[in-house]
Design a protein around this motif. Structure first.
Motif, PDB file in Angstrom:
ATOM      1  N   ARG A 133     -35.156 -29.777 -45.396  1.00 14.65           N
ATOM      2  CA  ARG A 133     -34.332 -29.280 -46.491  1.00 14.65           C
ATOM      3  C   ARG A 133     -35.100 -28.352 -47.431  1.00 14.65           C
ATOM      4  O   ARG A 133     -34.567 -27.344 -47.898  1.00 14.65           O
ATOM      5  N   SER A 134     -36.362 -28.648 -47.706  1.00 13.93           N
ATOM      6  CA  SER A 134     -37.123 -27.880 -48.696  1.00 13.93           C
ATOM      7  C   SER A 134     -37.304 -26.410 -48.316  1.00 13.93           C
ATOM      8  O   SER A 134     -37.517 -25.573 -49.191  1.00 13.93           O
ATOM      9  N   VAL A 135     -37.213 -26.085 -47.016  1.00 15.70           N
ATOM     10  CA  VAL A 135     -37.377 -24.699 -46.594  1.00 15.70           C
ATOM     11  C   VAL A 135     -36.097 -24.126 -45.975  1.00 15.70           C
ATOM     12  O   VAL A 135     -36.074 -22.976 -45.534  1.00 15.70           O
ATOM     13  N   GLY A 136     -35.027 -24.923 -45.905  1.00 19.58           N
ATOM     14  CA  GLY A 136     -33.755 -24.453 -45.388  1.00 19.58           C
ATOM     15  C   GLY A 136     -33.684 -24.345 -43.874  1.00 19.58           C
ATOM     16  O   GLY A 136     -32.843 -23.625 -43.351  1.00 19.58           O
ATOM     17  N   ALA A 137     -34.552 -25.064 -43.164  1.00 19.18           N
ATOM     18  CA  ALA A 137     -34.598 -24.946 -41.708  1.00 19.18           C
ATOM     19  C   ALA A 137     -34.007 -26.182 -41.032  1.00 19.18           C
ATOM     20  O   ALA A 137     -34.227 -27.312 -41.483  1.00 19.18           O
ATOM     21  N   SER A 138     -33.267 -25.944 -39.948  1.00 18.22           N
ATOM     22  CA  SER A 138     -32.754 -27.047 -39.143  1.00 18.22           C
ATOM     23  C   SER A 138     -32.838 -26.661 -37.671  1.00 18.22           C
ATOM     24  O   SER A 138     -32.734 -25.490 -37.309  1.00 18.22           O
ATOM     25  N   VAL A 139     -33.048 -27.665 -36.826  1.00 20.75           N
ATOM     26  CA  VAL A 139     -33.157 -27.444 -35.391  1.00 20.75           C
ATOM     27  C   VAL A 139     -32.094 -28.280 -34.686  1.00 20.75           C
ATOM     28  O   VAL A 139     -31.848 -29.423 -35.068  1.00 20.75           O
ATOM     29  N   HIS A 140     -31.433 -27.691 -33.705  1.00 24.33           N
ATOM     30  CA  HIS A 140     -30.397 -28.363 -32.920  1.00 24.33           C
ATOM     31  C   HIS A 140     -30.992 -28.713 -31.558  1.00 24.33           C
ATOM     32  O   HIS A 140     -31.427 -27.822 -30.821  1.00 24.33           O
ATOM     33  N   VAL A 141     -30.979 -30.008 -31.239  1.00 27.37           N
ATOM     34  CA  VAL A 141     -31.541 -30.512 -29.986  1.00 27.37           C
ATOM     35  C   VAL A 141     -30.405 -31.143 -29.189  1.00 27.37           C
ATOM     36  O   VAL A 141     -29.627 -31.935 -29.736  1.00 27.37           O
ATOM     37  N   LEU A 142     -30.303 -30.800 -27.908  1.00 29.51           N
ATOM     38  CA  LEU A 142     -29.264 -31.397 -27.070  1.00 29.51           C
ATOM     39  C   LEU A 142     -29.468 -32.897 -26.991  1.00 29.51           C
ATOM     40  O   LEU A 142     -30.570 -33.381 -26.707  1.00 29.51           O
ATOM     41  N   ASP A 143     -28.409 -33.645 -27.273  1.00 26.05           N
ATOM     42  CA  ASP A 143     -28.464 -35.098 -27.283  1.00 26.05           C
ATOM     43  C   ASP A 143     -27.323 -35.645 -26.422  1.00 26.05           C
ATOM     44  O   ASP A 143     -26.402 -36.278 -26.908  1.00 26.05           O
ATOM     45  N   ASP A 144     -27.409 -35.340 -25.141  1.00 26.56           N
ATOM     46  CA  ASP A 144     -26.408 -35.773 -24.178  1.00 26.56           C
ATOM     47  C   ASP A 144     -27.144 -36.171 -22.902  1.00 26.56           C
ATOM     48  O   ASP A 144     -27.604 -35.307 -22.154  1.00 26.56           O
ATOM     49  N   PRO A 145     -27.289 -37.483 -22.659  1.00 32.04           N
ATOM     50  CA  PRO A 145     -28.034 -37.930 -21.482  1.00 32.04           C
ATOM     51  C   PRO A 145     -27.481 -37.368 -20.173  1.00 32.04           C
ATOM     52  O   PRO A 145     -28.201 -37.285 -19.178  1.00 32.04           O
ATOM     53  N   GLY A 146     -26.234 -36.929 -20.163  1.00 29.41           N
ATOM     54  CA  GLY A 146     -25.655 -36.331 -18.962  1.00 29.41           C
ATOM     55  C   GLY A 146     -26.014 -34.866 -18.776  1.00 29.41           C
ATOM     56  O   GLY A 146     -25.759 -34.302 -17.714  1.00 29.41           O
ATOM     57  N   ALA A 147     -26.590 -34.242 -19.798  1.00 28.85           N
ATOM     58  CA  ALA A 147     -26.969 -32.830 -19.712  1.00 28.85           C
ATOM     59  C   ALA A 147     -28.300 -32.717 -18.976  1.00 28.85           C
ATOM     60  O   ALA A 147     -29.321 -33.219 -19.428  1.00 28.85           O
ATOM     61  N   VAL A 148     -28.263 -32.069 -17.823  1.00 27.61           N
ATOM     62  CA  VAL A 148     -29.443 -31.926 -16.975  1.00 27.61           C
ATOM     63  C   VAL A 148     -29.842 -30.456 -16.940  1.00 27.61           C
ATOM     64  O   VAL A 148     -28.987 -29.571 -16.841  1.00 27.61           O
ATOM     65  N   ARG A 149     -31.136 -30.210 -17.011  1.00 28.69           N
ATOM     66  CA  ARG A 149     -31.607 -28.830 -16.925  1.00 28.69           C
ATOM     67  C   ARG A 149     -31.138 -28.185 -15.632  1.00 28.69           C
ATOM     68  O   ARG A 149     -31.166 -28.777 -14.565  1.00 28.69           O
ATOM     69  N   GLY A 150     -30.708 -26.967 -15.758  1.00 31.62           N
ATOM     70  CA  GLY A 150     -30.230 -26.198 -14.614  1.00 31.62           C
ATOM     71  C   GLY A 150     -29.741 -24.863 -15.117  1.00 31.62           C
ATOM     72  O   GLY A 150     -30.524 -24.023 -15.546  1.00 31.62           O
ATOM     73  N   HIS A 155     -30.822 -32.524 -21.777  1.00 30.62           N
ATOM     74  CA  HIS A 155     -31.026 -33.540 -22.804  1.00 30.62           C
ATOM     75  C   HIS A 155     -32.457 -33.447 -23.351  1.00 30.62           C
ATOM     76  O   HIS A 155     -33.412 -33.413 -22.606  1.00 30.62           O
ATOM     77  N   GLY A 156     -32.570 -33.372 -24.679  1.00 26.73           N
ATOM     78  CA  GLY A 156     -33.877 -33.314 -25.326  1.00 26.73           C
ATOM     79  C   GLY A 156     -34.449 -31.924 -25.481  1.00 26.73           C
ATOM     80  O   GLY A 156     -35.538 -31.755 -26.033  1.00 26.73           O
ATOM     81  N   ASP A 157     -33.729 -30.893 -25.017  1.00 24.48           N
ATOM     82  CA  ASP A 157     -34.196 -29.516 -25.167  1.00 24.48           C
ATOM     83  C   ASP A 157     -33.675 -28.915 -26.465  1.00 24.48           C
ATOM     84  O   ASP A 157     -32.587 -29.251 -26.933  1.00 24.48           O
ATOM     85  N   VAL A 158     -34.447 -28.004 -27.025  1.00 24.97           N
ATOM     86  CA  VAL A 158     -34.034 -27.275 -28.226  1.00 24.97           C
ATOM     87  C   VAL A 158     -32.958 -26.265 -27.835  1.00 24.97           C
ATOM     88  O   VAL A 158     -33.124 -25.511 -26.878  1.00 24.97           O
ATOM     89  N   TRP A 159     -31.855 -26.273 -28.575  1.00 23.56           N
ATOM     90  CA  TRP A 159     -30.782 -25.306 -28.379  1.00 23.56           C
ATOM     91  C   TRP A 159     -30.984 -24.114 -29.304  1.00 23.56           C
ATOM     92  O   TRP A 159     -30.960 -22.969 -28.883  1.00 23.56           O
ATOM     93  N   SER A 160     -31.185 -24.396 -30.602  1.00 26.59           N
ATOM     94  CA  SER A 160     -31.338 -23.317 -31.564  1.00 26.59           C
ATOM     95  C   SER A 160     -32.015 -23.827 -32.830  1.00 26.59           C
ATOM     96  O   SER A 160     -32.179 -25.029 -33.027  1.00 26.59           O
ATOM     97  N   LEU A 161     -32.394 -22.887 -33.658  1.00 26.98           N
ATOM     98  CA  LEU A 161     -32.982 -23.190 -34.958  1.00 26.98           C
ATOM     99  C   LEU A 161     -32.302 -22.279 -35.966  1.00 26.98           C
ATOM    100  O   LEU A 161     -32.063 -21.109 -35.671  1.00 26.98           O
ATOM    101  N   GLU A 162     -31.969 -22.812 -37.131  1.00 25.64           N
ATOM    102  CA  GLU A 162     -31.276 -22.047 -38.177  1.00 25.64           C
ATOM    103  C   GLU A 162     -32.092 -22.099 -39.466  1.00 25.64           C
ATOM    104  O   GLU A 162     -32.675 -23.136 -39.786  1.00 25.64           O
ATOM    105  N   ILE A 163     -32.090 -20.991 -40.185  1.00 27.93           N
ATOM    106  CA  ILE A 163     -32.703 -20.949 -41.510  1.00 27.93           C
ATOM    107  C   ILE A 163     -31.666 -20.381 -42.464  1.00 27.93           C
ATOM    108  O   ILE A 163     -31.086 -19.315 -42.211  1.00 27.93           O
ATOM    109  N   ILE A 164     -31.419 -21.108 -43.540  1.00 26.57           N
ATOM    110  CA  ILE A 164     -30.511 -20.662 -44.595  1.00 26.57           C
ATOM    111  C   ILE A 164     -31.201 -20.916 -45.935  1.00 26.57           C
ATOM    112  O   ILE A 164     -32.214 -21.611 -45.972  1.00 26.57           O
TER     113      ILE A 164
END
Length: 169
Positions: A133-150, A155-164
């Motif tokens: 919160r102090s720098v306005g940054a957030s990271v979105h991590v996939l949290d779906d055990p059914g999501a497989v890399r391909g 699952h557990g991979d970084v999707w995106s990062l936002e700064i506001i």
């Protein structure tokens, strides 16, 4: 530097390569020597400029004296854009793999002196959102055990990062 190290630094500071909220497009150009596309929306006195660098999206307001209002790091795009990964490595010195594991980013984040704890945000199905919160940054991590890399990150991979601006968190 690896992609995980880069994301950890951005998450810790709320800026990348010295560029952040409140800066001008010219400041971005000096640290992001990447090709981009501009998208202008809105009408006079309320226009926005979204500058898309492929990996980064920067939103500006305040026409004609544009200032950065938000930054996104679209990590999920790198899987299908090997030329972009190579351009980012050649021009910025950051080596991204097709996927970036949150575990790797977290390990790098914890190595940064004074990085502090991240707040976990609830209520986003399919994602775990962590923010500083102090720098306005957030990271979105996939949290779906059914999501497989391909074809997409898994699952557990970084999707995106936002700064506001931190005041809006």
């Amino acid at each position: 530097m690896t992609g995980a190290e880069f994301i950890a630094r951005v998450l810790s500071t709320g800026s990348f390569l010295g560029f952040g909220i409140g800066d001008s497009p010219e400041a971005a150009d000096s640290v992001l020597p990447l090709s981009y596309a501009d998208d202008f929306t809105g009408r006079r006195n309320s226009r926005t400029l979204r500058r898309d660098y492929g990996l980064f999206e920067v939103t500006y307001g305040g026409d004609p004296d544009w200032v950065c209002q938000a930054i996104s790091l679209e990590v999920h795009r790198l899987l299908h854009l090997p030329d972009l990964r190579e351009e980012v490595h050649e021009r910025l010195g950051v080596r991204f793999e097709p996927f970036t594991s949150w575990t790797d980013v977290q390990r790098e984040y914890e190595r940064i002196p004074g990085s502090g704890a991240l707040e976990v945000i609830e209520g986003s199905p399919g994602y775990r959102i962590l923010r500083k919160r102090s720098v306005g940054a957030s990271v979105h991590v996939l949290d779906d055990p059914g999501a497989v890399r391909g074809e997409f990150p898994g699952h557990g991979d970084v999707w995106s990062l936002e700064i506001i601006p931190a005041r809006f968190m």
